[in-house]
Each structure stands twice: as C-alpha cells, then as structure tokens.
Motif scaffolding. Sequence first.
Motif, PDB file in Angstrom:
ATOM      1  N   PRO A  26      -1.052 -21.193  -9.235  1.00  0.00           N
ATOM      2  CA  PRO A  26       0.275 -20.655  -8.914  1.00  0.00           C
ATOM      3  C   PRO A  26       0.546 -20.737  -7.423  1.00  0.00           C
ATOM      4  CG  PRO A  26      -1.284 -18.863  -9.210  1.00  0.00           C
ATOM      5  CD  PRO A  26      -2.013 -20.126  -9.578  1.00  0.00           C
ATOM      6  N   LYS A  27       1.818 -20.729  -7.053  1.00  0.00           N
ATOM      7  CA  LYS A  27       2.168 -20.713  -5.636  1.00  0.00           C
ATOM      8  C   LYS A  27       1.834 -19.364  -5.013  1.00  0.00           C
ATOM      9  CE  LYS A  27       5.757 -24.263  -5.444  1.00  0.00           C
ATOM     10  NZ  LYS A  27       7.170 -24.576  -5.089  1.00  0.00           N
ATOM     11  N   VAL A  28       1.961 -18.307  -5.814  1.00  0.00           N
ATOM     12  CA  VAL A  28       1.637 -16.952  -5.369  1.00  0.00           C
ATOM     13  C   VAL A  28       0.889 -16.255  -6.497  1.00  0.00           C
ATOM     14  CG1 VAL A  28       2.529 -14.711  -4.599  1.00  0.00           C
ATOM     15  CG2 VAL A  28       3.691 -16.809  -3.902  1.00  0.00           C
ATOM     16  N   LEU A  29      -0.156 -15.526  -6.162  1.00  0.00           N
ATOM     17  CA  LEU A  29      -0.885 -14.738  -7.154  1.00  0.00           C
ATOM     18  C   LEU A  29      -0.693 -13.258  -6.846  1.00  0.00           C
ATOM     19  CD1 LEU A  29      -2.753 -14.687  -9.617  1.00  0.00           C
ATOM     20  CD2 LEU A  29      -4.702 -14.671  -8.033  1.00  0.00           C
ATOM     21  N   LEU A  30      -0.198 -12.514  -7.821  1.00  0.00           N
ATOM     22  CA  LEU A  30       0.029 -11.086  -7.677  1.00  0.00           C
ATOM     23  C   LEU A  30      -1.109 -10.325  -8.337  1.00  0.00           C
ATOM     24  CD1 LEU A  30       3.816 -11.051  -8.720  1.00  0.00           C
ATOM     25  CD2 LEU A  30       2.823 -11.520  -6.464  1.00  0.00           C
ATOM     26  N   LEU A  31      -1.584  -9.280  -7.666  1.00  0.00           N
ATOM     27  CA  LEU A  31      -2.703  -8.492  -8.179  1.00  0.00           C
ATOM     28  C   LEU A  31      -2.311  -7.018  -8.183  1.00  0.00           C
ATOM     29  CD1 LEU A  31      -4.209 -10.621  -5.733  1.00  0.00           C
ATOM     30  CD2 LEU A  31      -5.842 -10.360  -7.592  1.00  0.00           C
ATOM     31  N   ASP A  32      -2.165  -6.461  -9.381  1.00  0.00           N
ATOM     32  CA  ASP A  32      -1.712  -5.077  -9.522  1.00  0.00           C
ATOM     33  C   ASP A  32      -2.907  -4.149  -9.741  1.00  0.00           C
ATOM     34  OD1 ASP A  32      -0.231  -2.808  -9.791  1.00  0.00           O
ATOM     35  OD2 ASP A  32       0.774  -3.377 -11.639  1.00  0.00           O
ATOM     36  N   GLU A  33      -3.426  -3.585  -8.658  1.00  0.00           N
ATOM     37  CA  GLU A  33      -4.596  -2.693  -8.676  1.00  0.00           C
ATOM     38  C   GLU A  33      -5.697  -3.267  -9.557  1.00  0.00           C
ATOM     39  OE1 GLU A  33      -4.398   1.125  -7.770  1.00  0.00           O
ATOM     40  OE2 GLU A  33      -2.255   1.420  -7.765  1.00  0.00           O
ATOM     41  N   PRO A  34      -6.137  -4.507  -9.311  1.00  0.00           N
ATOM     42  CA  PRO A  34      -7.067  -5.163 -10.230  1.00  0.00           C
ATOM     43  C   PRO A  34      -8.473  -4.581 -10.238  1.00  0.00           C
ATOM     44  CG  PRO A  34      -6.805  -6.471  -8.256  1.00  0.00           C
ATOM     45  CD  PRO A  34      -5.815  -5.344  -8.150  1.00  0.00           C
ATOM     46  N   LEU A  51       0.834  -1.197   0.000  1.00  0.00           N
ATOM     47  CA  LEU A  51       0.000   0.000   0.000  1.00  0.00           C
ATOM     48  C   LEU A  51       0.864   1.241   0.000  1.00  0.00           C
ATOM     49  CD1 LEU A  51      -2.826   1.390   0.438  1.00  0.00           C
ATOM     50  CD2 LEU A  51      -2.428   1.084   2.900  1.00  0.00           C
ATOM     51  N   GLY A  52       0.461   2.224  -0.794  1.00  0.00           N
ATOM     52  CA  GLY A  52       1.195   3.481  -0.800  1.00  0.00           C
ATOM     53  C   GLY A  52       0.729   4.384  -1.915  1.00  0.00           C
ATOM     54  N   PRO A  53       1.150   5.639  -1.913  1.00  0.00           N
ATOM     55  CA  PRO A  53       0.747   6.584  -2.949  1.00  0.00           C
ATOM     56  C   PRO A  53       1.407   6.251  -4.283  1.00  0.00           C
ATOM     57  CG  PRO A  53       2.405   7.565  -1.531  1.00  0.00           C
ATOM     58  CD  PRO A  53       2.053   6.246  -0.917  1.00  0.00           C
ATOM     59  N   SER A  54       0.933   6.867  -5.340  1.00  0.00           N
ATOM     60  CA  SER A  54       1.518   6.670  -6.658  1.00  0.00           C
ATOM     61  C   SER A  54       2.992   7.053  -6.630  1.00  0.00           C
ATOM     62  CB  SER A  54       0.781   7.524  -7.698  1.00  0.00           C
ATOM     63  OG  SER A  54      -0.568   7.134  -7.798  1.00  0.00           O
ATOM     64  N   GLY A  55       3.816   6.211  -7.270  1.00  0.00           N
ATOM     65  CA  GLY A  55       5.233   6.504  -7.362  1.00  0.00           C
ATOM     66  C   GLY A  55       6.059   6.044  -6.184  1.00  0.00           C
ATOM     67  N   CYS A  56       5.455   5.282  -5.255  1.00  0.00           N
ATOM     68  CA  CYS A  56       6.201   4.865  -4.062  1.00  0.00           C
ATOM     69  C   CYS A  56       7.031   3.606  -4.302  1.00  0.00           C
ATOM     70  CB  CYS A  56       5.261   4.651  -2.884  1.00  0.00           C
ATOM     71  SG  CYS A  56       4.199   3.192  -3.050  1.00  0.00           S
ATOM     72  N   GLY A  57       6.819   2.923  -5.437  1.00  0.00           N
ATOM     73  CA  GLY A  57       7.619   1.747  -5.767  1.00  0.00           C
ATOM     74  C   GLY A  57       6.894   0.423  -5.635  1.00  0.00           C
ATOM     75  N   THR A  69      -1.867 -17.897  -1.557  1.00  0.00           N
ATOM     76  CA  THR A  69      -1.002 -16.788  -1.161  1.00  0.00           C
ATOM     77  C   THR A  69      -1.162 -15.685  -2.205  1.00  0.00           C
ATOM     78  OG1 THR A  69       0.558 -18.381  -0.254  1.00  0.00           O
ATOM     79  CG2 THR A  69       1.344 -16.126  -0.538  1.00  0.00           C
ATOM     80  N   MET A  70      -1.563 -14.505  -1.772  1.00  0.00           N
ATOM     81  CA  MET A  70      -1.797 -13.390  -2.693  1.00  0.00           C
ATOM     82  C   MET A  70      -1.069 -12.143  -2.232  1.00  0.00           C
ATOM     83  SD  MET A  70      -5.835 -13.594  -3.764  1.00  0.00           S
ATOM     84  CE  MET A  70      -6.554 -15.045  -4.532  1.00  0.00           C
ATOM     85  N   VAL A  71      -0.609 -11.371  -3.221  1.00  0.00           N
ATOM     86  CA  VAL A  71      -0.003 -10.067  -2.953  1.00  0.00           C
ATOM     87  C   VAL A  71      -0.774  -9.035  -3.774  1.00  0.00           C
ATOM     88  CG1 VAL A  71       2.084  -8.674  -2.956  1.00  0.00           C
ATOM     89  CG2 VAL A  71       2.250 -11.153  -2.645  1.00  0.00           C
ATOM     90  N   LEU A  72      -1.405  -8.109  -3.094  1.00  0.00           N
ATOM     91  CA  LEU A  72      -2.214  -7.072  -3.726  1.00  0.00           C
ATOM     92  C   LEU A  72      -1.488  -5.738  -3.676  1.00  0.00           C
ATOM     93  CD1 LEU A  72      -5.021  -5.951  -4.789  1.00  0.00           C
ATOM     94  CD2 LEU A  72      -5.606  -5.639  -2.374  1.00  0.00           C
ATOM     95  N   VAL A  73      -1.446  -5.052  -4.801  1.00  0.00           N
ATOM     96  CA  VAL A  73      -0.941  -3.680  -4.843  1.00  0.00           C
ATOM     97  C   VAL A  73      -2.130  -2.743  -4.970  1.00  0.00           C
ATOM     98  CG1 VAL A  73       0.109  -2.000  -6.402  1.00  0.00           C
ATOM     99  CG2 VAL A  73       1.408  -3.977  -5.693  1.00  0.00           C
ATOM    100  N   THR A  74      -2.187  -1.730  -4.100  1.00  0.00           N
ATOM    101  CA  THR A  74      -3.254  -0.746  -4.177  1.00  0.00           C
ATOM    102  C   THR A  74      -2.803   0.561  -3.536  1.00  0.00           C
ATOM    103  OG1 THR A  74      -5.601  -0.316  -3.671  1.00  0.00           O
ATOM    104  CG2 THR A  74      -4.325  -1.459  -1.992  1.00  0.00           C
ATOM    105  N   HIS A  75      -3.478   1.649  -3.907  1.00  0.00           N
ATOM    106  CA  HIS A  75      -3.284   2.931  -3.218  1.00  0.00           C
ATOM    107  C   HIS A  75      -4.515   3.263  -2.380  1.00  0.00           C
ATOM    108  CE1 HIS A  75      -5.410   3.994  -6.966  1.00  0.00           C
ATOM    109  NE2 HIS A  75      -5.999   4.901  -6.202  1.00  0.00           N
ATOM    110  N   ASP A  76      -5.482   2.326  -2.351  1.00  0.00           N
ATOM    111  CA  ASP A  76      -6.746   2.529  -1.659  1.00  0.00           C
ATOM    112  C   ASP A  76      -6.646   1.977  -0.233  1.00  0.00           C
ATOM    113  OD1 ASP A  76      -9.381   2.214  -0.641  1.00  0.00           O
ATOM    114  OD2 ASP A  76     -10.199   2.222  -2.662  1.00  0.00           O
ATOM    115  N   GLN A  77      -6.624   2.871   0.751  1.00  0.00           N
ATOM    116  CA  GLN A  77      -6.464   2.461   2.139  1.00  0.00           C
ATOM    117  C   GLN A  77      -7.622   1.585   2.615  1.00  0.00           C
ATOM    118  OE1 GLN A  77      -6.372   5.571   0.882  1.00  0.00           O
ATOM    119  NE2 GLN A  77      -5.055   6.930   2.077  1.00  0.00           N
ATOM    120  N   GLU A  78      -8.842   1.938   2.224  1.00  0.00           N
ATOM    121  CA  GLU A  78     -10.005   1.170   2.665  1.00  0.00           C
ATOM    122  C   GLU A  78      -9.952  -0.246   2.113  1.00  0.00           C
ATOM    123  OE1 GLU A  78     -13.756   2.995   1.993  1.00  0.00           O
ATOM    124  OE2 GLU A  78     -13.246   4.836   3.079  1.00  0.00           O
TER     125      GLU A  78
END
Length: 334
Positions: free
Chosen positions: A152-160, A35-41, A186-195
């Motif tokens: 997959p062993k891990v599923l990545l979700l980029d702001e889906p 979690l983080g703002p745009s451009g945080c990496g 096992t999942m890794v979600l990327v988001t900028h949405d705190q809620e």
Amino acid sequence: MSYVAIKNIRKTFNDQTVLHDIELSFEKGELVTLLGPSGCGKSTLLRILAGLTRQDSGTISLDGKDITNLKPKAREIGMVFQSYALFPNMTVLENISFGLKMKKEDSQTIKNKVARMIELTGLEGKENSYPRELSGGQQQRVALARSLVMEPKVLLLDEPLSALDAQIRKKLQQQLRTIQRELKMTMVLVTHDQEEAMAISDRIFILNQGRIAQQGTPNEIYARPANEFVAGFIGNYNVLTKEELARFIPNVANWSHSIYAIRPEAFTLKKDGKSYEITGLINQVSMLGNITRYTIQNDKMTMMIDQLHQTQSTLQENESRTFFLREEDIIPIA
C-alpha cells in the motif's frame, strides 16, 4: 506538496463534534503517530483516512491525488487493526498470500513476495501453522505481513500492539520501526501510549477533544510542550502556576507567564552554574527500574523529581533535601 494532506476534516456523531476541522500533512516514508487519550478522535480520523468512515466535510489527498470520495479498496491504503482478524482456517502462508490471490497475481510473484514478508517479519518456520497455534505477537506479525505484502502507499495501524504484554510489545515496536525503515513505508500509527509514540515515530500529532494540540518530532514535543494539556499528557511533567512555583522559588513574581512545566529529570543534587535551589520534604520514594522517583513537598505543594537509581541511595523519606534547577529548564506554557 505533501504526500498525504488532510484538510478541514470535520466529523459529528449524534450532534457531538468529534473532529474539529482537522488539518495535518506528512511526507512519503514517514512514520507518524496520532497520539491522545481515549475519545480524542484519533481512531475516527484514521478510519476517515481509510475510507471506512465518512467525514462531514474536508478533503484528503494522497500522492497528489484527491481520494476524498474514493471507496476503501481504491485508496491504496492498508490497515492493521488491534484485533488480528486472521482467517482461522488458513495457515500463515495462506493468510499472507490471500490478498495477492484476490488480485490474481501470478504464482511465482506471490511466492516471492510472501517469502520476503515471512523473512521481514521473522515468521520463518511458521508458514504452515494456523493462527490458533501462534502467540499473540506472532499473530500480529502475520496481520502486519498480510497488509505489507499488498504494497500500500500508506499503512494505517490502529493500536496494533495494545493487546500484547509489555515485553513482547516493546520488541515488536522496534521490529515495526525496522520494517518501516527498510521498506521506506509511509505509516500512520494510532496509540494512547506516550512511550510507544516517542520510541518509534518520526513525528507525532497529539489530539485533544478532536483538535490538534501539538505536532512535532518526539524531541520537540517532549522538550517544549505547547500547552498544559500536552505537558500533562507527555511524560511526567510538573505543571505549576506562577503562584505555586513561588512556593519553591520566591523570585518569580515578576515572570510574565502564568503556567510553567518542569521535567522531573531536570533536577540535580549538585549545583550546575546559575541554578535555583528547590528545597522540600521527601514524602515518597518510588523505584521505577533504573529511575528513582521522589515526591517532595513544600507548603502543601508537591514536585516530582527523577534521579538515576543508585544501589546505595542517600535520599530517604521524611528528610528535607535541596535540589538544583536551571532557569532554562522551567518551561513557560501559558
């Protein structure tokens, strides 16, 4: 040993470092959020984990295996993007089964696995539909099913879910969490949405300018932000210096910290044990669903206060009111 371990990951683009020796780990079956703002990496880190972007230094291990130098297809990691990337000339059934056919699985296995994913993602009756005939939420569920069916062993979700409207997004958030728990995926979600992060995560890693600002459960992060950035990014904390807080509470001069955070819902209209009195002029009243937010002012300092909405509110703009605040709800952060 952690199921996924990321150690000392550094990445630079055009002499600008976007990831500073990142270290994080998580266990099998967890849903973790970057979690983080745009451009945080956060998206760069996700792409490095998937093998789509090469890190400058550092290592990645998955299930005890070093995958740092493996190609994406060899990592046993799936990925769902913000853009659905469905094959427009294929039906829902064909889109979901495509990867299995490329692996040359037998037809009965494909049929069974795809039927399971159709049921799990609530796509019954849409098997023969083409992407253009589906809503955005349905298309995203097809993209999710297409990744899940490959186990997959891990599923990545980029702001889906970011392209979906609010009502559908909230529904799919809970559906995603239900699927993740049922499959123990096992999942890794990327988001900028705190809620969104708070609603569905087991653990959250908050990134700021390429560094981990804080990690913990949603409750830990919300209840005890580690620094001013986290307090400002999570929820709607009131962040005040000791001098600013002194305009509301006169006896803080001897307190040892310089910056404090206060949750807007920590204020009450009735005294609860040992409490401080916070008095100010209400200069704004905002209706936020079941919450009414008041902005009060005292000596040019403002404070946000949230109260459960009441149909007949007795609090009005331009009147002076006193609220009560317990000392334990004033959180030192610096």
